[in-house]
Each structure stands twice: as structure tokens, then as C-alpha cells.
Design a protein around this motif. Sequence first.
Motif, PDB file in Angstrom:
ATOM      1  N   GLY A 276      -3.557  -4.030  -0.877  1.00 26.32           N
ATOM      2  CA  GLY A 276      -4.759  -3.236  -0.791  1.00 26.32           C
ATOM      3  C   GLY A 276      -5.339  -2.978  -2.164  1.00 26.32           C
ATOM      4  O   GLY A 276      -5.006  -3.676  -3.136  1.00 26.32           O
ATOM      5  N   PRO A 277      -6.189  -1.977  -2.310  1.00 29.75           N
ATOM      6  CA  PRO A 277      -6.812  -1.695  -3.608  1.00 29.75           C
ATOM      7  C   PRO A 277      -5.752  -1.417  -4.674  1.00 29.75           C
ATOM      8  O   PRO A 277      -4.774  -0.704  -4.439  1.00 29.75           O
ATOM      9  CB  PRO A 277      -7.658  -0.445  -3.330  1.00 29.75           C
ATOM     10  CG  PRO A 277      -7.861  -0.438  -1.860  1.00 29.75           C
ATOM     11  CD  PRO A 277      -6.646  -1.045  -1.249  1.00 29.75           C
ATOM     12  N   GLY A 278      -5.925  -1.989  -5.854  1.00 31.03           N
ATOM     13  CA  GLY A 278      -4.975  -1.757  -6.929  1.00 31.03           C
ATOM     14  C   GLY A 278      -5.025  -0.328  -7.432  1.00 31.03           C
ATOM     15  O   GLY A 278      -6.099   0.225  -7.665  1.00 31.03           O
ATOM     16  N   ALA A 279      -3.871   0.282  -7.621  1.00 32.46           N
ATOM     17  CA  ALA A 279      -3.807   1.664  -8.120  1.00 32.46           C
ATOM     18  C   ALA A 279      -2.400   1.949  -8.615  1.00 32.46           C
ATOM     19  O   ALA A 279      -1.414   1.418  -8.086  1.00 32.46           O
ATOM     20  CB  ALA A 279      -4.194   2.662  -7.038  1.00 32.46           C
ATOM     21  N   VAL A 280      -2.307   2.789  -9.629  1.00 34.00           N
ATOM     22  CA  VAL A 280      -1.044   3.247 -10.194  1.00 34.00           C
ATOM     23  C   VAL A 280      -1.173   4.749 -10.431  1.00 34.00           C
ATOM     24  O   VAL A 280      -2.244   5.221 -10.843  1.00 34.00           O
ATOM     25  CB  VAL A 280      -0.726   2.523 -11.519  1.00 34.00           C
ATOM     26  CG1 VAL A 280       0.505   3.122 -12.185  1.00 34.00           C
ATOM     27  CG2 VAL A 280      -0.529   1.029 -11.284  1.00 34.00           C
TER      28      VAL A 280
END
Length: 389
Positions: A276-280
Amino acid sequence: MTRWLPCSAATLATFLFAGAALADRVAVLPARGGTDDAARQTAQAEITRGLTALGHEVVADTEVTASLWAVLDGVPDSTDEYRTVGTATSAGWVLLGLIEPAVKTTRVELLAFHGSTGRVESVAREVEQEQMGPQIQEMLSVLVRPEGIGEGELPWERAVTPPAPSPAPPTAPPAVPPAAPGPSTPTSPPPGEASAAGGSDKLATMHYLSAVRRVWPPYSGGKPFGLSALIGFSHATTRPEGAIGSASAALVSLRASYAFAGTFEPFVQFGSNLSGPGAVWVEGGARYLFTPGLHMGPKGLEGMALHFGLEATAGAFIRPGQSDLEGPSDVRYERSLQAGFTMSAAGTVIVGISPGLQLEAQVGNLRFVPLSEGSLVFVGATAGVGLRY
């Protein structure tokens, strides 16, 4: 004769009134200390009998046990927790016995909380096991009274001076060879030292999935450090207008924690979307845990290693830059790296496999991320395994 009867009646009424005034309602907590259950039960029974003999009303064991649910860890050991028990049982006094049996004597320490003054006092002595009843009653008589212990020597501390022996005629005694030193008899440490050494007077029998262990605290089991690996999902219920791509993501997170007092556990956490959408996100948080199944059994505290709680976090949420993104009307564009604030909250369920291994899950996982173009709101769940040491 006519004058004697009123005087006698007045004297008797004064005596009865004084006895009633001295009588109080006393909640006796389960005795602690040592490893001998029989010794604790015997001392507990003598404490109850001594209070009754002194004219006090002893709260029923069932009422005392029910009042322990109002105490966070089920083991009252502070002024506020004694007050909680006193209020729950409508008792003016809360009494606790600490028992350390030896070979022929038992060290008994009685601690009393007086509700109306908030005073906590204690007395201790070596009690002869054959005279336990009268000697414990003597301790209660100076402890459970409105004026408290007071100053000066306690009755059992007054030394009795033996009569001087008559002088013997001067004779030369025969030489006696020195006796060989015998083995020393170990003595039990006072309850305070035993508690400092390992808390033996404050253990709970916890039923884990793989075993039954006596530990303290009930949640961390004496292993405050924790490492957890979690996997789960999230779904964006709120996104900025015009957002494209999937609103759902699979995620993984790692956390390190330390449990204070067995119930409050701060932690640091690193998480990332796997799909899914990249996030950290990197954040710190804490969770508060309780053990609803913990109760007072016939041999002390016991319960299932099943814990519930709430947790909250705050930290940084980072969306990496991306190129060649498809927008409305097949327009291609790039997105630069974005970093912002995030906070979250979730419910927690933990099941102990053993004192050093646990299964855990977070439910709800409500996360809020304010961005320049709008806010993100996620819900989801995670589950995984944790190690304690």
C-alpha cells in the motif's frame, strides 16, 4: 442498700459503655511472609481470635477478599491502598500480619492502619509457638487502640531481672576442656529483608499457557524488559481530497519496552507499511495493563496470565518521496518526502505463554496524521509475539 444499687448500676453502665467505645471494626488482610502456608493460617486465626477477645468486630474474610479488587495489584501495601480496603469494608482499622516461622519461635510483625487518623504503626516480636495466642493478643492490645502504641517500652520488652545467686564457697573448679563449636542454627530474616531479597511475601501463582509459576508482578513476572514484533493492517477512513491509490496497507512494527511496577509499560516503536502507500513512523508511547482474573485464593494471589490495557503513542510519520505517480486525467507527477506529527491509541490484549514469552494484540489502532493538504485517519489491528527478560 438503696444507695449501693444505683452506684453499682452506674459503675456497670460506665464499664459497658467504655468497652463498646473501645470496640472497632477491623479488616484483617491475608497474612504474608515465609513459605509455610500452615504457619500463616495459624497466625491468621490467632489474630482473629485475639481481636475478638479484645472486643473488636472482625470483618468477614469474604468481604476482605472482595475489597482487594479495588486495589490495583490485589496486594495492599501503602496507606492509600489500606484506606481503600477500609472504605470498601466499612472498617476503622486494617490489619496485616507478616509471619516468619523458625524452629521453636515465629517472628510476628503486625501492621495496623487507623482509618480516622491515617496512622500506620507496627509492632514485632519473637512469639513462642506454644504461647502464640496470648502473645499475639498482647501485641494487638497495644496496637489496635485510638492512642496508638505510644512511647516507652512495650510490655514484652521489659527485662525481668533474675535474683542474685547466693555466693558459692571459693573452690578451685576442675579444668574443663573447651567445647567444640556446634553448627549454627540459621534464623529467618525479618519480612522486610525477605521482601528486599526477592519479594517472597508478595508472589502470585500465575497460570500460563505452558506452565504455572509463582512470580511478581503478575504481568511482567519479574522480567521488566520486553521486545515485540507485530504485523497487521491499517485502513485510511479519512484522506485528503483527491488522494489516489489504495487506502489499505499491510504493516509491521518493532518495539522495545520496560514495565514499571508491573502495570505501566513505556515503549519506543518503529513501524513501516509492507504494502500500500509507503509510510514509516517512529514514536514513543506507553500502555497501562491490568489482570482482571487476579484474585485471592486459598494459598494467596492467583490468576490467569491474561492481561488487558490501553496504549497511546506520539511521534513522527514519514512518507518517502515518489516519482512517476499517476494523477487525475492520466497526469504524471512526483511527490517529495513528507514528515509530520502522528499520534495513536489502541486497546491491548496479552496472553502469557510463559514468564518470558507472550502473545499480544492491539485492536482499534486509531491513528491521526495531520498533513498540509489534509489529515489522515487510520484504523486497524496488529498481533505478534513478545519476549521478556
